[in-house]
Design a protein around this motif. Structure first.
Motif, mmCIF file in Angstrom:
data_model
loop_
_atom_site.group_PDB
_atom_site.id
_atom_site.type_symbol
_atom_site.label_atom_id
_atom_site.label_comp_id
_atom_site.label_asym_id
_atom_site.label_seq_id
_atom_site.Cartn_x
_atom_site.Cartn_y
_atom_site.Cartn_z
ATOM 1 N N TYR A 55 1.001 -1.237 -0.297
ATOM 2 C CA TYR A 55 -0.265 -0.093 0.272
ATOM 3 C C TYR A 55 0.631 1.113 0.496
ATOM 4 C CZ TYR A 55 -4.524 -2.877 0.013
ATOM 5 O OH TYR A 55 -5.733 -3.959 0.038
ATOM 6 N N ALA A 56 2.263 1.249 1.302
ATOM 7 C CA ALA A 56 2.570 2.573 1.287
ATOM 8 C C ALA A 56 3.596 2.552 -0.013
ATOM 9 C CB ALA A 56 3.145 3.213 2.614
ATOM 10 N N ARG A 57 3.742 1.412 -0.883
ATOM 11 C CA ARG A 57 5.016 1.176 -1.386
ATOM 12 C C ARG A 57 6.283 1.534 -0.770
ATOM 13 N NH1 ARG A 57 3.448 1.275 -7.263
ATOM 14 N NH2 ARG A 57 1.358 0.298 -7.137
ATOM 15 N N GLN A 58 6.624 0.928 0.712
ATOM 16 C CA GLN A 58 8.100 1.555 0.913
ATOM 17 C C GLN A 58 8.854 -0.365 1.163
ATOM 18 O OE1 GLN A 58 8.685 4.690 1.819
ATOM 19 N NE2 GLN A 58 7.193 4.634 0.359
ATOM 20 N N ILE A 59 9.991 -0.776 0.506
ATOM 21 C CA ILE A 59 10.045 -1.989 0.935
ATOM 22 C C ILE A 59 10.731 -2.048 1.950
ATOM 23 C CG2 ILE A 59 12.118 -0.904 -0.752
ATOM 24 C CD1 ILE A 59 11.988 -3.807 -2.353
ATOM 25 N N ALA A 191 -2.620 6.677 -1.264
ATOM 26 C CA ALA A 191 -1.849 8.011 -1.930
ATOM 27 C C ALA A 191 -0.206 8.014 -1.630
ATOM 28 C CB ALA A 191 -2.821 9.266 -1.371
ATOM 29 N N ILE A 192 0.130 7.881 -0.584
ATOM 30 C CA ILE A 192 1.470 7.714 -0.921
ATOM 31 C C ILE A 192 2.135 6.666 -1.401
ATOM 32 C CG2 ILE A 192 3.810 7.150 1.166
ATOM 33 C CD1 ILE A 192 1.734 8.297 3.050
ATOM 34 N N GLY A 193 1.829 5.517 -2.260
ATOM 35 C CA GLY A 193 2.464 4.699 -2.514
ATOM 36 C C GLY A 193 1.786 4.904 -4.495
ATOM 37 N N GLU A 194 1.929 5.604 -4.594
ATOM 38 C CA GLU A 194 0.973 5.996 -5.629
ATOM 39 C C GLU A 194 1.937 6.986 -6.473
ATOM 40 O OE1 GLU A 194 -0.112 5.007 -8.146
ATOM 41 O OE2 GLU A 194 -2.246 3.508 -6.789
ATOM 42 N N ALA A 199 1.456 13.138 -2.516
ATOM 43 C CA ALA A 199 0.183 12.415 -2.329
ATOM 44 C C ALA A 199 0.392 14.045 -0.555
ATOM 45 C CB ALA A 199 0.748 11.765 -0.482
ATOM 46 N N GLU A 200 1.733 14.711 -0.816
ATOM 47 C CA GLU A 200 2.231 15.880 0.411
ATOM 48 C C GLU A 200 1.837 17.604 -0.324
ATOM 49 O OE1 GLU A 200 6.711 16.615 0.340
ATOM 50 O OE2 GLU A 200 6.214 14.933 1.348
ATOM 51 N N LEU A 201 1.522 17.001 -1.762
ATOM 52 C CA LEU A 201 0.619 18.165 -1.816
ATOM 53 C C LEU A 201 -1.152 18.867 -1.454
ATOM 54 C CD1 LEU A 201 1.836 18.575 -5.754
ATOM 55 C CD2 LEU A 201 3.187 20.051 -3.881
ATOM 56 N N LEU A 202 -1.505 17.660 -1.471
ATOM 57 C CA LEU A 202 -2.632 17.259 0.005
ATOM 58 C C LEU A 202 -3.039 17.709 1.190
ATOM 59 C CD1 LEU A 202 -3.821 13.678 -2.675
ATOM 60 C CD2 LEU A 202 -4.544 16.545 -3.042
ATOM 61 N N VAL A 213 2.767 3.816 9.432
ATOM 62 C CA VAL A 213 2.406 2.590 8.812
ATOM 63 C C VAL A 213 4.054 1.300 9.367
ATOM 64 C CG1 VAL A 213 3.496 2.555 6.983
ATOM 65 C CG2 VAL A 213 2.118 1.196 6.508
ATOM 66 N N PHE A 214 5.204 1.573 9.324
ATOM 67 C CA PHE A 214 6.340 1.127 9.052
ATOM 68 C C PHE A 214 6.144 0.466 10.667
ATOM 69 C CE2 PHE A 214 10.979 0.438 10.372
ATOM 70 C CZ PHE A 214 11.562 -0.160 9.229
ATOM 71 N N ALA A 215 6.269 1.047 11.432
ATOM 72 C CA ALA A 215 6.272 0.588 13.196
ATOM 73 C C ALA A 215 4.598 -0.590 12.945
ATOM 74 C CB ALA A 215 6.004 1.572 13.837
#
Lengths: 349, 290
Positions: A55-59, A191-194, A199-202, A213-215
């Motif tokens: 979802y957040a696309r953080q590997i 949104a962060i993943g996309e 996402a920041e601009l939103l 989400v990492f935690a």
């Protein structure tokens, strides 16, 4: 047709899985129950990884460290200080989540390959520490004497008790993940993943959300690890290395990263595939052992990903002939990427 | 002083190996956008095949040549069988495919050669050479020489041949390269063949220093990946600098604490990345130029 924002279909599948697992002790032997326990443990960790990576696309190439941190924290507290597992497991899970939150704040500023490498580094540092802090962890030979979770009041044998405990928590966490991805939080993560920039601009605080989400996904892994520790009652550093980080990622990707169910499905496929190869090969080809298992497992990975890069979740619908919109199978970006010339041009044509 | 010289030599030798592995990572990544986790297995194949051919009586140069060719062939197979059918898939799917390929290659090596370490004699036998107070094992010179030779050869390939220029075009802009008629299939295949061969060279020169084992590829691959990322993942010179830096870091870290050597190297790397997120030697993020 939904409850808590989660489509009814998902609740139905969840209930069906619960019924099947609940009835399993009636139908299958102890050996298969132990496989089911493993699927539940890995599935829990993988569902958490799906939230982070799908979802957040953080590997994360170091998730085995959080799995191991949960296992060692809970196992050590229970074995060395005689705390009850009912206390050590939550302590291990919250502690690991906190560690992930603290580490994530600097590390998640990195993205892409740098994040992959930093998490890989964390995993290796953890592995080295387990081996070297001999006084505490018993070093490479590990330590034993971890008590099982006290569930003696349940009228089942120990294997069935472990099965029900692991799967009750696994399905609860799966339900939590299903609920999360259907709330605003899920939309934020997607949104962060996309696009992090978009996402920041939103107006989203992407850095804070990534750390959260990492935690959370570390806590999922830590709970799985803690349950594993109290299930096997013995810990050594070997199962918490880089290979297991890779295996978690493999399970998540095979099942379908961008789907909560993919985590459980992938864990099931990988565990069953490994066990089948381990037990079937010596029968069909006398004299063969681990080598062929490795080869076939590797080739199966290649084949599954080459034929179905978005993972196997959703394949059922496809096979039944009910073609879901592409965006439902993969995330919108993946669907677009798959069609764009740019992506196609990257690898062969 | 002589200690420092000794660590320097050890670090440069180790670093050269990492640099060669990192070169393979960067070549494949620049051209295809794939992080090839099977890269370390090419090194293992180089070492194992060379030891095998020498054992059956081939002269060393021939054995080395056959080993490099063999690994290049396996590189081609990984691309043709694994990655090409999955074109257009997400980067993570590609990574999983290379992990699968690497597992299969390791299993095949285990099947063929077992778990016993295999020796390969030093290329030129003889006692270590004294150099500025350091005892330099002769094989170290072979490692350094081979790395330099590979660098020169790669430079000539990328700058003078049509295929080399096509690969560079792909690295700069894959879509534009395709528009001018460069086939991504051919460049992808070439990148994998090249990285297989470069990895195998590292394996062949490394084998006499440490035995060849079926599972040596995993750690070497990781270290090479670290070197490549340190260099910004974007260009060959960055990869070489990153690999050498990692080797030196490990060598000079050993006397401080050999047990925590690997951990220390990674902690330094994480700190370095946090301070310079564009890669220590790279000019910036993302795919660059070959």
């Amino acid at each position: 047709m939904s409850w808590l924002g989660v489509p009814r279909r998902d609740w139905v599948i969840l209930a069906a899985v619960a019924v099947v697992v609940g009835a399993a002790p009636l139908a299958v032997s102890r050996y298969y129950l132990s496989i089911l326990v493993t699927v539940g443990v890995y599935g829990m960790a993988t569902v958490g990884l799906c939230l982070l990576a799908g979802y957040a696309r953080q590997i994360s190439l170091g998730h085995a460290a959080f799995y191991g941190l949960g296992a060692y924290a809970s196992g050590l507290l229970a074995a060395r200080w005689d705390w009850s597992p009912w206390i050590t497991i939550p302590v291990g899970v919250l502690g690991s989540g906190l560690v992930a939150w603290l580490l994530g704040r600097p590390v998640l500023r990195l993205s892409g390959h740098y994040l992959a490498m930093a998490t890989l580094g964390l995993g290796i540092v953890f592995q080295v520490a387990l081996n070297e802090l001999t006084e505490l962890t018993g070093g490479p030979s590990g330590f034993s004497g971890i008590p099982s979770v006290p569930l003696a009041w349940l009228p089942f044998n120990s294997e069935v008790r472990s099965l029900y405990l692991v799967w009750a928590l696994c399905l609860a966490l799966l339900g939590l993940a299903l609920w999360l991805v259907n709330t605003r939080i899920g939309r934020v993560l997607r949104a962060i993943g996309e696009s992090e920039l978009a996402a920041e601009l939103l107006g989203l605080d992407t850095a804070a959300w990534k750390v959260r989400v990492f935690a959370l996904s570390a806590a999922y892994a830590a709970l799985a690890g803690a349950l594993y520790a109290h299930y096997v009652t013995f810990l050594s550093p070997a199962p918490f290395g880089f290979m297991f980080s890779l295996e978690l990622l493999v399970m998540a990707t095979i099942g379908g990263l961008a789907s909560v169910w993919g985590g459980l499905l992938g864990a099931g496929i990988v565990v069953v595939l490994t066990e089948t190869l381990r037990s079937a090969l010596p029968k069909s080809l006398p004299g063969s052992s681990g080598e062929l298992e490795l080869i076939l497992f590797g080739l199966a990975l290649v084949a599954i990903m080459a034929l179905r890069p978005s993972g196997l979740a959703g394949l059922g619908r496809v096979l039944l002939g009910r073609w879901a919109p592409r965006a439902a199978l993969a995330t919108p970006t993946e669907a677009v990427e798959a069609e764009s010339v740019g992506e196609a041009a990257r690898v062969g044509s | 002083m002589s200690d420092a010289a000794q660590y320097l030599v050890t670090g440069l030798t180790l670093g050269s190996i990492y640099a060669l592995v990192a070169l393979g990572f960067v070549t494949v990544f620049s051209v295809t956008g794939v992080i090839n986790f099977a890269q370390g297995e090419f090194v293992m194949l180089g070492a194992m095949l060379a030891a095998q051919f020498v054992q059956v009586g081939a002269p060393l140069p021939l054995a080395a040549l056959l080993a490099v060719a063999g690994a290049a062939l396996v590189g081609a197979l990984v691309f043709e069988v694994g990655l090409r059918p999955a074109r257009g898939a997400s980067e993570l799917a590609m990574i999983i495919i290379t992990i699968g390929a690497s597992t299969a290659i390791r299993g095949a090596a285990l099947l063929a050669w077992g778990t016993d370490p295999r020796p390969l004699a030093a290329f030129t036998p003889g006692p270590p050479i004294e150099l500025a107070g350091a005892a330099v094992v002769r094989q170290s010179l072979w490692v350094l020489g081979a790395t330099a030779a590979v660098l020169v050869a790669l430079h000539l390939f990328f700058s003078t041949t049509a295929m080399g220029r096509a690969l560079r075009a792909c690295a700069v802009n894959a879509v534009a390269a395709r528009l001018v008629g460069i086939s991504p299939r051919h460049t992808g295949l070439a990148a994998f063949v090249l990285s297989g061969a470069v990895g195998a060279v590292a394996g062949v020169v490394l084998a006499p220093l440490s035995y060849a084992t079926y599972d040596m590829g995993l750690m070497l691959g990781l270290k090479g990946f670290v070197g490549a990322v340190l260099g910004g993942m974007a260009n060959p010179s960055g990869a070489v600098a990153g690999g050498l830096a990692l080797g030196l870091l490990e060598a000079f870290g050993t006397p401080i604490s050999s047990a925590y050597k690997d951990a220390a190297a990674f902690i330094v790397l994480i700190l370095a990345m946090l301070l310079r997120p564009g890669g220590l030697f790279g000019r910036g993020l993302g795919r660059g130029s070959l």
